[in-house]
Structure formats: C-alpha cells, structure tokens
Scaffold this motif. Structure first.
Motif, PDB file in Angstrom:
ATOM      1  N   MET A   1      35.943  -2.694 -25.153  1.00  0.00           N
ATOM      2  CA  MET A   1      34.615  -2.825 -24.541  1.00  0.00           C
ATOM      3  C   MET A   1      33.806  -1.541 -24.732  1.00  0.00           C
ATOM      4  SD  MET A   1      33.651  -4.546 -20.933  1.00  0.00           S
ATOM      5  CE  MET A   1      33.766  -3.315 -19.644  1.00  0.00           C
ATOM      6  N   ALA A   2      34.488  -0.381 -24.595  1.00  0.00           N
ATOM      7  CA  ALA A   2      33.761   0.878 -24.763  1.00  0.00           C
ATOM      8  C   ALA A   2      33.140   0.964 -26.164  1.00  0.00           C
ATOM      9  CB  ALA A   2      34.695   2.065 -24.517  1.00  0.00           C
ATOM     10  N   GLN A   3      33.929   0.518 -27.141  1.00  0.00           N
ATOM     11  CA  GLN A   3      33.430   0.574 -28.520  1.00  0.00           C
ATOM     12  C   GLN A   3      32.214  -0.352 -28.682  1.00  0.00           C
ATOM     13  OE1 GLN A   3      36.486  -0.387 -31.323  1.00  0.00           O
ATOM     14  NE2 GLN A   3      35.374   0.459 -33.066  1.00  0.00           N
ATOM     15  N   ASN A   4      32.342  -1.550 -28.118  1.00  0.00           N
ATOM     16  CA  ASN A   4      31.222  -2.488 -28.185  1.00  0.00           C
ATOM     17  C   ASN A   4      29.980  -1.894 -27.512  1.00  0.00           C
ATOM     18  OD1 ASN A   4      30.014  -5.157 -28.648  1.00  0.00           O
ATOM     19  ND2 ASN A   4      30.004  -5.264 -26.409  1.00  0.00           N
ATOM     20  N   ARG A   5      30.192  -1.263 -26.361  1.00  0.00           N
ATOM     21  CA  ARG A   5      29.024  -0.725 -25.641  1.00  0.00           C
ATOM     22  C   ARG A   5      28.390   0.439 -26.386  1.00  0.00           C
ATOM     23  NH1 ARG A   5      29.772  -2.008 -19.204  1.00  0.00           N
ATOM     24  NH2 ARG A   5      29.856  -4.244 -19.578  1.00  0.00           N
ATOM     25  N   ASN A   6      29.196   1.211 -27.087  1.00  0.00           N
ATOM     26  CA  ASN A   6      28.604   2.264 -27.920  1.00  0.00           C
ATOM     27  C   ASN A   6      27.691   1.654 -28.975  1.00  0.00           C
ATOM     28  OD1 ASN A   6      29.839   4.313 -26.551  1.00  0.00           O
ATOM     29  ND2 ASN A   6      31.593   4.466 -27.954  1.00  0.00           N
ATOM     30  N   ALA A   7      28.142   0.538 -29.551  1.00  0.00           N
ATOM     31  CA  ALA A   7      27.326  -0.112 -30.582  1.00  0.00           C
ATOM     32  C   ALA A   7      26.050  -0.685 -29.968  1.00  0.00           C
ATOM     33  CB  ALA A   7      28.145  -1.223 -31.254  1.00  0.00           C
ATOM     34  N   VAL A   8      26.177  -1.315 -28.782  1.00  0.00           N
ATOM     35  CA  VAL A   8      24.983  -1.886 -28.126  1.00  0.00           C
ATOM     36  C   VAL A   8      24.018  -0.762 -27.730  1.00  0.00           C
ATOM     37  CG1 VAL A   8      24.154  -3.202 -26.136  1.00  0.00           C
ATOM     38  CG2 VAL A   8      26.235  -3.928 -27.322  1.00  0.00           C
ATOM     39  N   ALA A   9      24.576   0.361 -27.269  1.00  0.00           N
ATOM     40  CA  ALA A   9      23.718   1.487 -26.880  1.00  0.00           C
ATOM     41  C   ALA A   9      22.949   2.030 -28.090  1.00  0.00           C
ATOM     42  CB  ALA A   9      24.559   2.589 -26.233  1.00  0.00           C
ATOM     43  N   ALA A  10      23.590   2.025 -29.249  1.00  0.00           N
ATOM     44  CA  ALA A  10      22.896   2.471 -30.463  1.00  0.00           C
ATOM     45  C   ALA A  10      21.782   1.486 -30.817  1.00  0.00           C
ATOM     46  CB  ALA A  10      23.897   2.599 -31.615  1.00  0.00           C
ATOM     47  N   ASP A  11      22.076   0.173 -30.690  1.00  0.00           N
ATOM     48  CA  ASP A  11      21.039  -0.838 -30.951  1.00  0.00           C
ATOM     49  C   ASP A  11      19.876  -0.700 -29.962  1.00  0.00           C
ATOM     50  OD1 ASP A  11      22.580  -1.853 -32.966  1.00  0.00           O
ATOM     51  OD2 ASP A  11      23.338  -3.569 -31.809  1.00  0.00           O
ATOM     52  N   PHE A  12      20.200  -0.317 -28.740  1.00  0.00           N
ATOM     53  CA  PHE A  12      19.175  -0.116 -27.708  1.00  0.00           C
ATOM     54  C   PHE A  12      18.189   0.979 -28.148  1.00  0.00           C
ATOM     55  CE2 PHE A  12      18.078   2.454 -23.881  1.00  0.00           C
ATOM     56  CZ  PHE A  12      17.388   1.521 -23.124  1.00  0.00           C
ATOM     57  N   GLN A  13      18.742   2.082 -28.673  1.00  0.00           N
ATOM     58  CA  GLN A  13      17.866   3.173 -29.135  1.00  0.00           C
ATOM     59  C   GLN A  13      16.996   2.707 -30.302  1.00  0.00           C
ATOM     60  OE1 GLN A  13      17.396   5.868 -27.454  1.00  0.00           O
ATOM     61  NE2 GLN A  13      19.070   5.510 -26.025  1.00  0.00           N
ATOM     62  N   VAL A  14      17.570   1.917 -31.201  1.00  0.00           N
ATOM     63  CA  VAL A  14      16.790   1.381 -32.329  1.00  0.00           C
ATOM     64  C   VAL A  14      15.665   0.485 -31.795  1.00  0.00           C
ATOM     65  CG1 VAL A  14      16.876  -0.153 -34.348  1.00  0.00           C
ATOM     66  CG2 VAL A  14      18.707   1.540 -33.954  1.00  0.00           C
ATOM     67  N   TRP A  15      16.003  -0.351 -30.817  1.00  0.00           N
ATOM     68  CA  TRP A  15      15.013  -1.277 -30.227  1.00  0.00           C
ATOM     69  C   TRP A  15      13.862  -0.493 -29.573  1.00  0.00           C
ATOM     70  CZ3 TRP A  15      14.297  -1.872 -24.756  1.00  0.00           C
ATOM     71  CH2 TRP A  15      13.466  -2.927 -24.383  1.00  0.00           C
ATOM     72  N   LEU A  16      14.203   0.595 -28.860  1.00  0.00           N
ATOM     73  CA  LEU A  16      13.134   1.396 -28.248  1.00  0.00           C
ATOM     74  C   LEU A  16      12.151   1.874 -29.313  1.00  0.00           C
ATOM     75  CD1 LEU A  16      14.977   3.699 -25.634  1.00  0.00           C
ATOM     76  CD2 LEU A  16      13.475   1.744 -25.159  1.00  0.00           C
ATOM     77  N   GLY A  17      12.698   2.361 -30.436  1.00  0.00           N
ATOM     78  CA  GLY A  17      11.824   2.907 -31.479  1.00  0.00           C
ATOM     79  C   GLY A  17      11.072   1.843 -32.259  1.00  0.00           C
ATOM     80  N   SER A  18      11.747   0.728 -32.559  1.00  0.00           N
ATOM     81  CA  SER A  18      11.143  -0.232 -33.486  1.00  0.00           C
ATOM     82  C   SER A  18      10.364  -1.341 -32.785  1.00  0.00           C
ATOM     83  CB  SER A  18      12.226  -0.854 -34.375  1.00  0.00           C
ATOM     84  OG  SER A  18      13.126  -1.581 -33.570  1.00  0.00           O
ATOM     85  N   THR A  19      10.679  -1.623 -31.537  1.00  0.00           N
ATOM     86  CA  THR A  19       9.976  -2.709 -30.822  1.00  0.00           C
ATOM     87  C   THR A  19       9.092  -2.158 -29.702  1.00  0.00           C
ATOM     88  OG1 THR A  19      11.759  -4.271 -31.297  1.00  0.00           O
ATOM     89  CG2 THR A  19      10.308  -4.819 -29.467  1.00  0.00           C
ATOM     90  N   VAL A  20       9.660  -1.312 -28.854  1.00  0.00           N
ATOM     91  CA  VAL A  20       8.901  -0.865 -27.676  1.00  0.00           C
ATOM     92  C   VAL A  20       7.786   0.100 -28.087  1.00  0.00           C
ATOM     93  CG1 VAL A  20       9.035   0.332 -25.455  1.00  0.00           C
ATOM     94  CG2 VAL A  20      10.862  -1.243 -26.142  1.00  0.00           C
ATOM     95  N   TRP A  21       8.109   1.063 -28.945  1.00  0.00           N
ATOM     96  CA  TRP A  21       7.083   2.054 -29.303  1.00  0.00           C
ATOM     97  C   TRP A  21       5.831   1.425 -29.919  1.00  0.00           C
ATOM     98  CZ3 TRP A  21       4.033   5.708 -28.650  1.00  0.00           C
ATOM     99  CH2 TRP A  21       3.285   6.251 -29.687  1.00  0.00           C
ATOM    100  N   PRO A  22       5.962   0.510 -30.914  1.00  0.00           N
ATOM    101  CA  PRO A  22       4.723  -0.083 -31.444  1.00  0.00           C
ATOM    102  C   PRO A  22       3.908  -0.826 -30.378  1.00  0.00           C
ATOM    103  CG  PRO A  22       6.583  -0.568 -32.897  1.00  0.00           C
ATOM    104  CD  PRO A  22       7.157   0.073 -31.661  1.00  0.00           C
ATOM    105  N   LYS A  23       4.604  -1.548 -29.490  1.00  0.00           N
ATOM    106  CA  LYS A  23       3.876  -2.248 -28.410  1.00  0.00           C
ATOM    107  C   LYS A  23       3.170  -1.244 -27.500  1.00  0.00           C
ATOM    108  CE  LYS A  23       6.950  -6.258 -27.579  1.00  0.00           C
ATOM    109  NZ  LYS A  23       6.102  -7.461 -27.539  1.00  0.00           N
ATOM    110  N   ALA A  24       3.887  -0.174 -27.163  1.00  0.00           N
ATOM    111  CA  ALA A  24       3.309   0.832 -26.271  1.00  0.00           C
ATOM    112  C   ALA A  24       2.086   1.475 -26.920  1.00  0.00           C
ATOM    113  CB  ALA A  24       4.368   1.885 -25.932  1.00  0.00           C
ATOM    114  N   GLN A  25       2.225   1.785 -28.202  1.00  0.00           N
ATOM    115  CA  GLN A  25       1.117   2.423 -28.932  1.00  0.00           C
ATOM    116  C   GLN A  25      -0.119   1.519 -28.912  1.00  0.00           C
ATOM    117  OE1 GLN A  25       1.950   3.184 -33.098  1.00  0.00           O
ATOM    118  NE2 GLN A  25       0.848   5.143 -33.020  1.00  0.00           N
TER     119      GLN A  25
END
Ligand SMILES: [Ca+2]
Length: 393
Positions: A1-25
């Motif tokens: 589970m820890a390994q999976n969560r590390n991967a999800v946490a990395a995807d979360f950071q990608v999502w912040l940059g690629s989805t949230v930032w353009p919307k926020a801008q």
C-alpha cells in the motif's frame, strides 16, 4: 500500500500542475499565490469517501445508516445551545440589530446557525483547507465539485481575503465559524465590524453578518416566522406533509390543526402558504412551516437541521421550553434497506421522492398511503416489520 500511495502522491503533484494550475490561471490566480497555497501539500489519506486508485473503495457510505430524528434533538444539546445562544444574543445585540435591519433575518436564527455550525466559534476547525480541497478534488467521488472549490479558495488568497495559513477548514473543506465553502465565501462573506475585511475565522461580527447575508440572498422573508409546532388531529392524515402539499395556513387551521401553545396563527402568516412537517411521522412532534424553513434548508439540506435552528432560536428569543410532543425512539435502518423499500414502493406506483435511502417527506407520505391502502392506521414512519412486509410484496 505504501508503494501504491507513493505513486498516487506523485500523480497528485502532476495533477496540481497540469489540471489545477491552468484552471486557476484562467480564474485570475497568480503563480505565486498558487505556489504559496499548494507547495508542500500532499494527499490526506484518512479522509472519508476517498477513491484511491489501486485500492478497494471505502464502503462507509454504502453501510451508512438512516437514524431517526430523536438523536438530533437530545435535551441536553438543545438546552446548552439555547442558553449559550441567549447570552451571545445579548453580547452581540448591537451588531445583530444592524444585521437584522440590513437582511431581515432575526438575531436568534443567525445565532442558532452559528451554534450549530461551530459551537459559536468554539469548535476546533484544524485542517488546512488547501490540503482538504485538493485531496478531495483529486480522490473523491465528487472530484469536480471539490476542484472548483479549490479554485475558489485560491481566488480568496489572490484577492487578499485571507492568507493560506489562516484558511482553516473542517474535514469537508468548510471554512471558519459559519462553515462556508470557498465559493460561498466569495458570494456571501460580509464585514460585520467595519474593518473592511470578512474574517469568518476570527471575528464573531463578521461571522454573524455573513450568515445573515447568506439567508437574505437565499430568499429569507423578513417578518415571517420559520414555523410553528402544531397538533394534527387524526382527521388530517400524516401523508399530507411536505412542501409539495403546501396550502394557506388558514386552510390548515380550518382542518383543525392548532398551535401547541394554544394561540392562533398570526394573521399575516394565516394568509400565506405553509406546509406540514412530521419528521418522525406520528411518532414525534408536528409542525406547520413557512418558506423561511426552506431557506434554512439552503444552509444544510436537512429537515432536522432546519428544525433544530428554528426551535433553538425560539428558545433563545421567546424562552419557550422543549417540544410539546416528545421524539419516540425508533428503529435505525441501513440506507440500503431503506432504498430497497423505496424501490418496492415505487414499483407499486408510490412517489417516494427518489430511492435515496433517506426517509424524507415523500417517503413518509408514501408509507402513510401504503398503510392506509393495506388497512392500517397511517403513522408515516417505517419499522422493521413494515420493511419485511413490503419486501414480501
Ligand atoms: Ca471585518
């Protein structure tokens, strides 16, 4: 589970940059605001109702219970809220009088909501709103709703309304003493102490003004009550409750419905519409409620919430005692069992207001009609035997 969560946490950071930032801008948020609010933020794994890729879904929601109203109206909680609220009405009397002039919403209603939402500002509201909203925006069943609320929270910082560190929320992302979602802050937050800011975390005056603005903008009718506890004679079926069966309050009176305090309905109310509300069917108190009751439900979509606010408000303002009729102890049900009953009733042609697993006014009315058709006295609230009988049909 820890390994999976590390991967999800990395995807979360990608999502912040690629989805949230353009919307926020696009919503006018600067890069520096975005980074100040969200740098270092990681998913909060222990929130309820998350859908985490690679893990079994949380089943809490499916196992949820529908609890009868009695627990919501424990005497101790009603007394504490009414007593504290009465003192706070005096302490903030000037502010509340001004808010009432501006919004038409009476002091006791505003103070009762304050009590319900945050124990008059005493509840601990410990979470970082940006962590809650971004986690739920990325991992919840209502991802787009929470992503939009995250953008609204960023706009609050961009406009200088609050610093990211000050934006404390509940685990559901609701902000400060009035428990406003960020989009509601942008629409309704108000300055009650005249310092030019709407500080719903630190200022009681701003909290009270914000609650008043919210209710005014949702259609509060100045001068009208929220409702009245009533006696409903057996000649009036409990199946007549609900907003879809509203009629003039004078018509209810003509049918034999009376106020429990023995007084008649105020003349101005008698001319207006009201509807019958019996949250526990024949097993608890009954009410004739007004359009302002529906406005209270805009704050929280629940009959018992609105009733709590109206009743506690009356106790603060008029010193009335508890409900005239008690709330009987009733069976709790798994929402899935309620839903199965609703589907059976729908198949027989009854309108239960949607098979949602909740015992709302249309479901209670359908139960009353089913009881009458099956030769029973209508109580408009289910028990286990009834669920079993309906399941057999
Ligand atoms: Ca202020």
């Amino acid at each position: 589970m820890a390994q999976n969560r590390n991967a999800v946490a990395a995807d979360f950071q990608v999502w912040l940059g690629s989805t949230v930032w353009p919307k926020a801008q696009r919503a006018g948020v600067s890069r520096s605001t975005f980074e100040t609010a969200l740098s270092g933020v990681t998913p909060k794994w222990d929130l309820p109702d998350l859908v985490i890729p690679g893990e079994r879904a949380d089943t809490t929601q499916r196992q949820a219970e529908f609890r009868p109203p009695a627990g919501y109206f424990a005497a101790g909680s009603l007394n504490t809220n009414a007593n504290t609220g009465r003192q706070l009405m005096q302490r903030h009397a000037q502010t509340l009088a001004r808010i009432e002039r501006q919004t038409g919403v009476p002091a006791q209603i505003i103070v009762a909501i304050w009590g319900r939402e945050s124990s008059f500002g005493n509840a601990r509201i410990p979470h970082n709103a940006f962590q809650i909203l971004s986690t739920k925006g990325f991992l919840s069943t209502r991802a787009s709703y929470f992503t939009n609320e995250l953008i609204a929270a960023l706009q609050m910082v961009e406009r200088g309304y609050a610093s990211p560190a000050a934006m404390k929320s509940s685990w559901a992302g609701a902000l400060g003493q009035p428990q406003f979602m960020p989009s509601n802050y942008l629409k309704y937050a108000a300055d009650g102490n005249g310092d030019g800011r709407a500080d719903i975390w630190g200022s009681a005056d701003d909290t009270l003004a914000s609650i008043g603005a919210y209710l005014r903008d949702h259609g509060w009718s100045a001068g009208r009550d929220w409702g009245f506890e009533v006696n409903v004679p057996n000649t009036v079926s409990c199946a007549m409750e609900g907003p879809h069966q509203a009629r003039r309050i004078s018509d209810w009176a003509a049918m034999g419905i009376t106020r429990v305090n023995g007084r008649s309905f105020p003349a101005a109310e008698a001319r207006e519409n009201g509807f019958l509300l019996m949250p526990a069917g024949r097993y608890g108190p009954a009410f004739v409620v007004t359009s302002n009751f529906t406005v209270l439900k805009a704050y929280n979509e629940s009959d018992v919430y609105a009733l709590f606010v109206g009743h506690v408000g009356d106790r603060m303002r008029y010193g009335v005692g508890g409900f005239n009729s008690g709330w009987s102890a009733l069976d709790s049900f798994a929402r899935s069992d309620v839903r199965a009953m609703q589907q059976k009733l729908e198949a027989q042609g009854y309108d239960v207001g949607g098979a949602d697993g909740l015992i709302g006014n249309k479901t209670r009315g359908a139960i009353g009609a089913w009881q009458t058709r099956n030769g029973m006295a209508a109580t408009c609230y289910p028990n286990r035997a009834m669920l079993a009988a309906i399941a057999q049909q």
